[in-house]
Design a protein around this motif. Structure first.
Motif, PDB file in Angstrom:
ATOM      1  N   SER A 160      35.994 -62.470  10.915  1.00 50.48           N
ATOM      2  CA  SER A 160      36.409 -61.074  11.039  1.00 50.48           C
ATOM      3  C   SER A 160      36.174 -60.620  12.474  1.00 50.48           C
ATOM      4  O   SER A 160      35.079 -60.761  13.023  1.00 50.48           O
ATOM      5  CB  SER A 160      35.642 -60.173  10.070  1.00 50.48           C
ATOM      6  OG  SER A 160      34.268 -60.134  10.391  1.00 50.48           O
ATOM      7  N   THR A 166      35.708 -62.116   5.246  1.00 48.23           N
ATOM      8  CA  THR A 166      34.558 -63.023   5.181  1.00 48.23           C
ATOM      9  C   THR A 166      34.431 -63.674   3.810  1.00 48.23           C
ATOM     10  O   THR A 166      33.991 -64.825   3.702  1.00 48.23           O
ATOM     11  CB  THR A 166      33.262 -62.282   5.537  1.00 48.23           C
ATOM     12  OG1 THR A 166      33.109 -61.129   4.690  1.00 48.23           O
ATOM     13  CG2 THR A 166      33.294 -61.815   6.989  1.00 48.23           C
ATOM     14  N   SER A 167      34.839 -62.961   2.758  1.00 48.48           N
ATOM     15  CA  SER A 167      34.814 -63.550   1.419  1.00 48.48           C
ATOM     16  C   SER A 167      35.785 -64.711   1.307  1.00 48.48           C
ATOM     17  O   SER A 167      35.584 -65.629   0.502  1.00 48.48           O
ATOM     18  CB  SER A 167      35.149 -62.489   0.366  1.00 48.48           C
ATOM     19  OG  SER A 167      34.154 -61.485   0.312  1.00 48.48           O
ATOM     20  N   HIS A 206      36.792 -56.337   6.559  1.00 53.14           N
ATOM     21  CA  HIS A 206      35.729 -57.295   6.893  1.00 53.14           C
ATOM     22  C   HIS A 206      35.239 -58.039   5.654  1.00 53.14           C
ATOM     23  O   HIS A 206      35.095 -59.269   5.682  1.00 53.14           O
ATOM     24  CB  HIS A 206      34.563 -56.564   7.552  1.00 53.14           C
ATOM     25  CG  HIS A 206      33.302 -57.382   7.593  1.00 53.14           C
ATOM     26  ND1 HIS A 206      33.162 -58.481   8.401  1.00 53.14           N
ATOM     27  CD2 HIS A 206      32.148 -57.277   6.887  1.00 53.14           C
ATOM     28  CE1 HIS A 206      31.961 -59.016   8.209  1.00 53.14           C
ATOM     29  NE2 HIS A 206      31.326 -58.307   7.297  1.00 53.14           N
ATOM     30  N   HIS A 207      34.997 -57.324   4.574  1.00 57.34           N
ATOM     31  CA  HIS A 207      34.493 -57.955   3.363  1.00 57.34           C
ATOM     32  C   HIS A 207      35.501 -58.963   2.807  1.00 57.34           C
ATOM     33  O   HIS A 207      35.129 -60.077   2.418  1.00 57.34           O
ATOM     34  CB  HIS A 207      34.186 -56.896   2.297  1.00 57.34           C
ATOM     35  CG  HIS A 207      33.771 -57.471   0.980  1.00 57.34           C
ATOM     36  ND1 HIS A 207      32.534 -58.035   0.769  1.00 57.34           N
ATOM     37  CD2 HIS A 207      34.448 -57.589  -0.198  1.00 57.34           C
ATOM     38  CE1 HIS A 207      32.459 -58.474  -0.479  1.00 57.34           C
ATOM     39  NE2 HIS A 207      33.605 -58.214  -1.080  1.00 57.34           N
ATOM     40  N   THR A 208      36.773 -58.575   2.782  1.00 56.06           N
ATOM     41  CA  THR A 208      37.808 -59.462   2.253  1.00 56.06           C
ATOM     42  C   THR A 208      37.946 -60.715   3.113  1.00 56.06           C
ATOM     43  O   THR A 208      38.072 -61.832   2.603  1.00 56.06           O
ATOM     44  CB  THR A 208      39.157 -58.725   2.183  1.00 56.06           C
ATOM     45  OG1 THR A 208      39.013 -57.533   1.400  1.00 56.06           O
ATOM     46  CG2 THR A 208      40.227 -59.609   1.561  1.00 56.06           C
ATOM     47  N   ALA A 257      35.605 -51.708   6.778  1.00 55.41           N
ATOM     48  CA  ALA A 257      34.590 -52.432   6.008  1.00 55.41           C
ATOM     49  C   ALA A 257      35.241 -53.274   4.919  1.00 55.41           C
ATOM     50  O   ALA A 257      34.812 -54.401   4.647  1.00 55.41           O
ATOM     51  CB  ALA A 257      33.595 -51.448   5.403  1.00 55.41           C
ATOM     52  N   ARG A 258      36.291 -52.721   4.299  1.00 57.63           N
ATOM     53  CA  ARG A 258      36.997 -53.472   3.260  1.00 57.63           C
ATOM     54  C   ARG A 258      37.667 -54.705   3.849  1.00 57.63           C
ATOM     55  O   ARG A 258      37.617 -55.804   3.261  1.00 57.63           O
ATOM     56  CB  ARG A 258      38.053 -52.583   2.590  1.00 57.63           C
ATOM     57  CG  ARG A 258      38.886 -53.337   1.554  1.00 57.63           C
ATOM     58  CD  ARG A 258      40.032 -52.506   1.036  1.00 57.63           C
ATOM     59  NE  ARG A 258      41.025 -53.339   0.389  1.00 57.63           N
ATOM     60  CZ  ARG A 258      42.239 -52.927   0.028  1.00 57.63           C
ATOM     61  NH1 ARG A 258      42.603 -51.679   0.249  1.00 57.63           N
ATOM     62  NH2 ARG A 258      43.085 -53.752  -0.547  1.00 57.63           N
TER      63      ARG A 258
END
Length: 262
Positions: A207, A201-202, A197-199, A194-195
């Motif tokens: 991702s 896409t940010s 993916h978040h990084t 999840a981390r």
């Protein structure tokens, strides 16, 4: 104007984008993924039994079919990357990336001078011959699948020219001290994915993840991953063969195949 890239078009048009995986020389596998509605097919030159010539022939066969193509390679070495791109692959996934330097080397291998180190030698004239257009159509994914890669994910995502990050859950779980079967069930590994993916896409990147089954593919989509590989041709054959045998015997349905999460 860039040469056509079915992968870039698919990623721009929809979420999620579903993929099949090919690990051995086959004519039927990629075509069956196409006819089943998959968006892309990945050819595995890292763990699979494929060489450059095998990939080139299969890419040529898919030239006029509506499916995108990517090739996974074990290192950012320029020559093998250049060969599969010259043969027409829409993108490459470079395994075991653990640093921004490795990610940058992967990008450089897809770019001609002065931006990179790719040598000019297109094998598919149908893609055109303009170097700028040829390199623009290429997508480059860093495969993050270790605790070291997780620790440097911010730096990896900052690499100019990188298209996205593709997660390998099994190796990630192993590197974090768990078994490969824990990749989707242990909270530490799920949190790590999840981390990532978040990084990713940010940073405005794509991702991706290797799910390994349809059920896990749905889980990956719920987590927000966009580029999701479901099964290999060998898994699909095994699953279908088992289902037909179960139907013939009138026996209870077999448990879902949870292999292939790499």
């Amino acid at each position: 104007m860039r040469a056509a890239s079915r992968l870039q078009d698919a990623l721009a048009a929809k979420t999620p984008v579903w993929g099949g995986w090919v690990v051995a020389p086959t004519i039927l596998g990629p075509e069956e993924f196409t006819s089943s509605g998959y968006d892309f097919v990945g050819f595995d030159v890292q763990h699979g039994y494929l060489g450059d010539a095998d990939v080139s022939l299969m890419l040529r066969r898919l030239e006029y079919l509506p499916i995108a193509t990517v090739v996974r390679l074990p290192t950012p070495e320029p020559a093998p990357i250049g060969r599969v791109l010259d043969a027409g692959a829409d993108g490459v996934i470079i395994a075991m990336v653990e640093s921004a330097g490795q990610a940058a080397a992967a990008v450089a291998a897809t770019r001609y001078a002065p931006s990179g180190v790719r040598s000019y030698g297109p094998l598919r004239t149908s893609m055109g011959t303009d170097p700028a257009a040829l390199q623009e159509r290429v997508s480059v994914f860093a495969m993050v699948e270790t605790a070291r890669g997780l620790a440097t994910i911010d730096e990896i995502c900052a690499v100019d020219g990188l298209s996205g990050v593709y997660v390998g859950p099994a190796d990630l779980a192993i590197s974090m001290g768990h078994g490969p079967a824990d990749a989707w069930t242990h909270h530490d590994v799920r949190d790590a994915m999840a981390r990532i993916h978040h990084t990713v896409t940010s940073a405005g990147l794509v991702s991706g993840v290797h799910a390994g089954t349809g059920t896990l593919g749905r889980t990956a989509a719920q987590l927000g991953f966009q580029m999701i590989t479901l099964v290999s041709e060998s898994q699909a054959l095994r699953h279908g063969a088992a289902a037909h045998l179960t139907e013939a015997r009138g026996a209870p349905a077999a448990a879902p195949d949870r292999q292939g999460q790499y």
